[in-house]
Motif scaffolding. Structure first.
Motif, PDB file in Angstrom:
ATOM      1  N   VAL A 169      -6.918  10.126  -6.450  1.00 30.00           N
ATOM      2  CA  VAL A 169      -5.531   9.917  -6.894  1.00 30.00           C
ATOM      3  C   VAL A 169      -4.639   9.705  -5.675  1.00 30.00           C
ATOM      4  CG1 VAL A 169      -3.565  11.003  -8.061  1.00 30.00           C
ATOM      5  CG2 VAL A 169      -5.857  11.197  -9.037  1.00 30.00           C
ATOM      6  N   GLU A 170      -4.845  10.522  -4.650  1.00 32.82           N
ATOM      7  CA  GLU A 170      -4.061  10.372  -3.417  1.00 32.82           C
ATOM      8  C   GLU A 170      -4.316   9.015  -2.764  1.00 32.82           C
ATOM      9  OE1 GLU A 170      -4.751  13.595  -0.716  1.00 32.82           O
ATOM     10  OE2 GLU A 170      -4.075  15.102  -2.162  1.00 32.82           O
ATOM     11  N   ARG A 171      -5.579   8.599  -2.767  1.00 31.21           N
ATOM     12  CA  ARG A 171      -5.933   7.330  -2.131  1.00 31.21           C
ATOM     13  C   ARG A 171      -5.304   6.161  -2.896  1.00 31.21           C
ATOM     14  NH1 ARG A 171      -6.991   5.673   2.882  1.00 31.21           N
ATOM     15  NH2 ARG A 171      -8.987   4.641   3.081  1.00 31.21           N
ATOM     16  N   ARG A 172      -5.346   6.230  -4.228  1.00 31.62           N
ATOM     17  CA  ARG A 172      -4.712   5.169  -5.031  1.00 31.62           C
ATOM     18  C   ARG A 172      -3.214   5.095  -4.735  1.00 31.62           C
ATOM     19  NH1 ARG A 172      -6.951   2.845  -9.644  1.00 31.62           N
ATOM     20  NH2 ARG A 172      -4.908   2.883 -10.646  1.00 31.62           N
ATOM     21  N   ALA A 173      -2.563   6.247  -4.639  1.00 26.92           N
ATOM     22  CA  ALA A 173      -1.128   6.279  -4.343  1.00 26.92           C
ATOM     23  C   ALA A 173      -0.856   5.680  -2.962  1.00 26.92           C
ATOM     24  CB  ALA A 173      -0.600   7.708  -4.433  1.00 26.92           C
ATOM     25  N   GLU A 174      -1.722   5.987  -1.991  1.00 29.00           N
ATOM     26  CA  GLU A 174      -1.594   5.432  -0.644  1.00 29.00           C
ATOM     27  C   GLU A 174      -1.742   3.908  -0.680  1.00 29.00           C
ATOM     28  OE1 GLU A 174      -3.834   5.829   3.706  1.00 29.00           O
ATOM     29  OE2 GLU A 174      -4.654   6.884   1.966  1.00 29.00           O
ATOM     30  N   ILE A 175      -2.693   3.422  -1.460  1.00 23.25           N
ATOM     31  CA  ILE A 175      -2.915   1.976  -1.576  1.00 23.25           C
ATOM     32  C   ILE A 175      -1.700   1.311  -2.210  1.00 23.25           C
ATOM     33  CG2 ILE A 175      -4.290   0.206  -2.759  1.00 23.25           C
ATOM     34  CD1 ILE A 175      -6.713   2.193  -2.386  1.00 23.25           C
ATOM     35  N   LEU A 176      -1.129   1.925  -3.237  1.00 21.80           N
ATOM     36  CA  LEU A 176       0.049   1.347  -3.883  1.00 21.80           C
ATOM     37  C   LEU A 176       1.229   1.284  -2.917  1.00 21.80           C
ATOM     38  CD1 LEU A 176      -0.160   2.926  -7.451  1.00 21.80           C
ATOM     39  CD2 LEU A 176      -0.735   0.585  -6.753  1.00 21.80           C
ATOM     40  N   ARG A 177       1.449   2.348  -2.149  1.00 27.23           N
ATOM     41  CA  ARG A 177       2.534   2.344  -1.152  1.00 27.23           C
ATOM     42  C   ARG A 177       2.310   1.229  -0.129  1.00 27.23           C
ATOM     43  NH1 ARG A 177       1.885   7.923  -1.636  1.00 27.23           N
ATOM     44  NH2 ARG A 177       0.586   7.976   0.245  1.00 27.23           N
ATOM     45  N   ALA A 178       1.079   1.105   0.332  1.00 31.07           N
ATOM     46  CA  ALA A 178       0.766   0.066   1.324  1.00 31.07           C
ATOM     47  C   ALA A 178       0.976  -1.325   0.733  1.00 31.07           C
ATOM     48  CB  ALA A 178      -0.669   0.228   1.814  1.00 31.07           C
ATOM     49  N   THR A 179       0.606  -1.492  -0.531  1.00 29.56           N
ATOM     50  CA  THR A 179       0.782  -2.792  -1.179  1.00 29.56           C
ATOM     51  C   THR A 179       2.252  -3.159  -1.243  1.00 29.56           C
ATOM     52  OG1 THR A 179      -1.215  -2.410  -2.486  1.00 29.56           O
ATOM     53  CG2 THR A 179       0.278  -4.143  -3.248  1.00 29.56           C
ATOM     54  N   ILE A 180       3.084  -2.192  -1.580  1.00 26.21           N
ATOM     55  CA  ILE A 180       4.528  -2.442  -1.637  1.00 26.21           C
ATOM     56  C   ILE A 180       5.051  -2.840  -0.260  1.00 26.21           C
ATOM     57  CG2 ILE A 180       6.766  -1.305  -1.988  1.00 26.21           C
ATOM     58  CD1 ILE A 180       5.332   0.217  -4.330  1.00 26.21           C
ATOM     59  N   GLU A 181       4.565  -2.194   0.784  1.00 27.31           N
ATOM     60  CA  GLU A 181       4.964  -2.558   2.149  1.00 27.31           C
ATOM     61  C   GLU A 181       4.544  -3.992   2.477  1.00 27.31           C
ATOM     62  OE1 GLU A 181       3.145   0.318   4.702  1.00 27.31           O
ATOM     63  OE2 GLU A 181       4.391   1.971   3.936  1.00 27.31           O
ATOM     64  N   VAL A 182       3.308  -4.337   2.136  1.00 31.31           N
ATOM     65  CA  VAL A 182       2.807  -5.681   2.430  1.00 31.31           C
ATOM     66  C   VAL A 182       3.592  -6.726   1.640  1.00 31.31           C
ATOM     67  CG1 VAL A 182       0.798  -7.223   2.280  1.00 31.31           C
ATOM     68  CG2 VAL A 182       0.511  -4.884   3.112  1.00 31.31           C
ATOM     69  N   ILE A 183       3.883  -6.431   0.367  1.00 26.29           N
ATOM     70  CA  ILE A 183       4.681  -7.361  -0.445  1.00 26.29           C
ATOM     71  C   ILE A 183       6.054  -7.553   0.189  1.00 26.29           C
ATOM     72  CG2 ILE A 183       5.889  -7.616  -2.646  1.00 26.29           C
ATOM     73  CD1 ILE A 183       3.426  -6.211  -3.954  1.00 26.29           C
ATOM     74  N   ALA A 184       6.670  -6.464   0.629  1.00 27.02           N
ATOM     75  CA  ALA A 184       7.996  -6.562   1.247  1.00 27.02           C
ATOM     76  C   ALA A 184       7.964  -7.409   2.510  1.00 27.02           C
ATOM     77  CB  ALA A 184       8.530  -5.162   1.556  1.00 27.02           C
ATOM     78  N   GLU A 185       6.872  -7.325   3.259  1.00 30.06           N
ATOM     79  CA  GLU A 185       6.759  -8.063   4.511  1.00 30.06           C
ATOM     80  C   GLU A 185       6.334  -9.521   4.304  1.00 30.06           C
ATOM     81  OE1 GLU A 185       3.887  -5.840   6.736  1.00 30.06           O
ATOM     82  OE2 GLU A 185       5.179  -4.071   6.816  1.00 30.06           O
ATOM     83  N   ARG A 186       5.407  -9.750   3.363  1.00 31.52           N
ATOM     84  CA  ARG A 186       4.770 -11.066   3.263  1.00 31.52           C
ATOM     85  C   ARG A 186       5.073 -11.820   1.973  1.00 31.52           C
ATOM     86  NH1 ARG A 186      -1.295 -10.185   5.636  1.00 31.52           N
ATOM     87  NH2 ARG A 186      -0.706  -8.955   7.459  1.00 31.52           N
ATOM     88  N   GLY A 187       5.704 -11.156   1.005  1.00 33.04           N
ATOM     89  CA  GLY A 187       5.951 -11.792  -0.280  1.00 33.04           C
ATOM     90  C   GLY A 187       4.705 -11.773  -1.159  1.00 33.04           C
ATOM     91  N   TYR A 188       4.866 -12.251  -2.370  1.00 34.57           N
ATOM     92  CA  TYR A 188       3.786 -12.233  -3.356  1.00 34.57           C
ATOM     93  C   TYR A 188       2.575 -13.020  -2.886  1.00 34.57           C
ATOM     94  CZ  TYR A 188       1.230 -13.517  -7.573  1.00 34.57           C
ATOM     95  OH  TYR A 188       0.240 -13.750  -8.484  1.00 34.57           O
ATOM     96  N   ARG A 189       2.785 -14.276  -2.487  1.00 34.61           N
ATOM     97  CA  ARG A 189       1.667 -15.141  -2.110  1.00 34.61           C
ATOM     98  C   ARG A 189       0.961 -14.668  -0.842  1.00 34.61           C
ATOM     99  NH1 ARG A 189       1.484 -19.657  -5.256  1.00 34.61           N
ATOM    100  NH2 ARG A 189       3.430 -20.293  -6.222  1.00 34.61           N
ATOM    101  N   GLY A 190       1.717 -14.063   0.064  1.00 34.01           N
ATOM    102  CA  GLY A 190       1.137 -13.614   1.316  1.00 34.01           C
ATOM    103  C   GLY A 190       0.424 -12.279   1.227  1.00 34.01           C
ATOM    104  N   THR A 191       0.526 -11.632   0.073  1.00 37.27           N
ATOM    105  CA  THR A 191      -0.141 -10.343  -0.105  1.00 37.27           C
ATOM    106  C   THR A 191      -1.593 -10.583  -0.486  1.00 37.27           C
ATOM    107  OG1 THR A 191       1.914  -9.274  -0.766  1.00 37.27           O
ATOM    108  CG2 THR A 191      -0.124  -8.187  -1.423  1.00 37.27           C
ATOM    109  N   THR A 192      -2.485 -10.145   0.378  1.00 36.27           N
ATOM    110  CA  THR A 192      -3.922 -10.308   0.125  1.00 36.27           C
ATOM    111  C   THR A 192      -4.573  -8.940   0.052  1.00 36.27           C
ATOM    112  OG1 THR A 192      -4.507 -10.368   2.467  1.00 36.27           O
ATOM    113  CG2 THR A 192      -3.947 -12.495   1.409  1.00 36.27           C
TER     114      THR A 192
END
Length: 194
Positions: free
Chosen positions: A7-30
């Motif tokens: 559960v903690e790892r999933r939450a960490e992944i979601l936070r990281a995804t939000i950071e990547v989206i903020a930096e790279r946008g939808y298309r740039g998020t891989t």
């Protein structure tokens, strides 16, 4: 009580995804960019989220939980002012709005994995918006429409403004346009929000 590691790892992944989206946008998020951010291989990330769509839908669900305080209304209910604040907040996070809008647009195609998510979400959101309108106006708005008749229009304005703002942020002031719509809901009366 300690949360399970998964559960903690999933939450960490979601936070990281939000950071990547903020930096790279939808298309740039891989998946690779997110995996690298949390110290996993792409294959390791797929253990938690089997596809990019599944990851992005989890981010959208998490976003909805944050935006709505877990989906529950407080003792005083939601107010139009909260919706206005949410529009202001969305104007500060274009990557998340872009992700939501892109997934929403794609979800209308047959068999898309996000279709069921957005169908369920809109049923809930329309119900919540009807509640907001009922709390604000009672059984009839100044226009004579019921909260249930107006709720889909309110949701359409919020989502439609997001698309217009994403396409032309320099010419569409999303928060200002939403405030104008709230003025229309209130019967066109100018002045401070209640």
């Amino acid at each position: 009580m300690a949360r399970p590691r998964g559960v903690e790892r999933r939450a960490e992944i979601l936070r990281a995804t939000i950071e990547v989206i903020a930096e790279r946008g939808y298309r740039g998020t891989t998946l690779g960019a997110v995996a690298e951010r949390v110290g996993l291989t792409q294959q390791g990330l797929l253990h938690y989220f089997p596809t990019k769509e599944a990851l992005l839908l989890a981010v959208m669900d998490e976003r909805d939980q944050w935006d709505t305080g877990g989906g529950s209304r407080g003792a005083d209910g939601w107010r139009l002012e909260l919706l206005t604040s949410m529009v202001d907040y969305n104007a500060m996070r274009p990557g998340i709005v872009q992700t939501f809008s892109a997934l929403l647009g794609e979800s209308v195609t047959e068999g898309h994995p996000a279709g069921e998510f957005f169908t369920r979400r809109y049923v809930q959101v329309r119900g919540n918006m009807a509640g907001v309108l009922r709390d604000e106006f009672g059984d009839r708005l100044p226009s004579g429409l019921t909260p249930e008749q107006t709720a889909p229009l309110l949701v359409a304005v919020m989502d439609g403004l997001q698309y217009q703002w994403l396409l032309a942020p320099e010419s569409v002031d999303m928060p200002e346009a939403f405030r104008a719509f709230v003025t229309l809901l209130r019967g066109g009366a100018e002045g401070p929000e209640r």
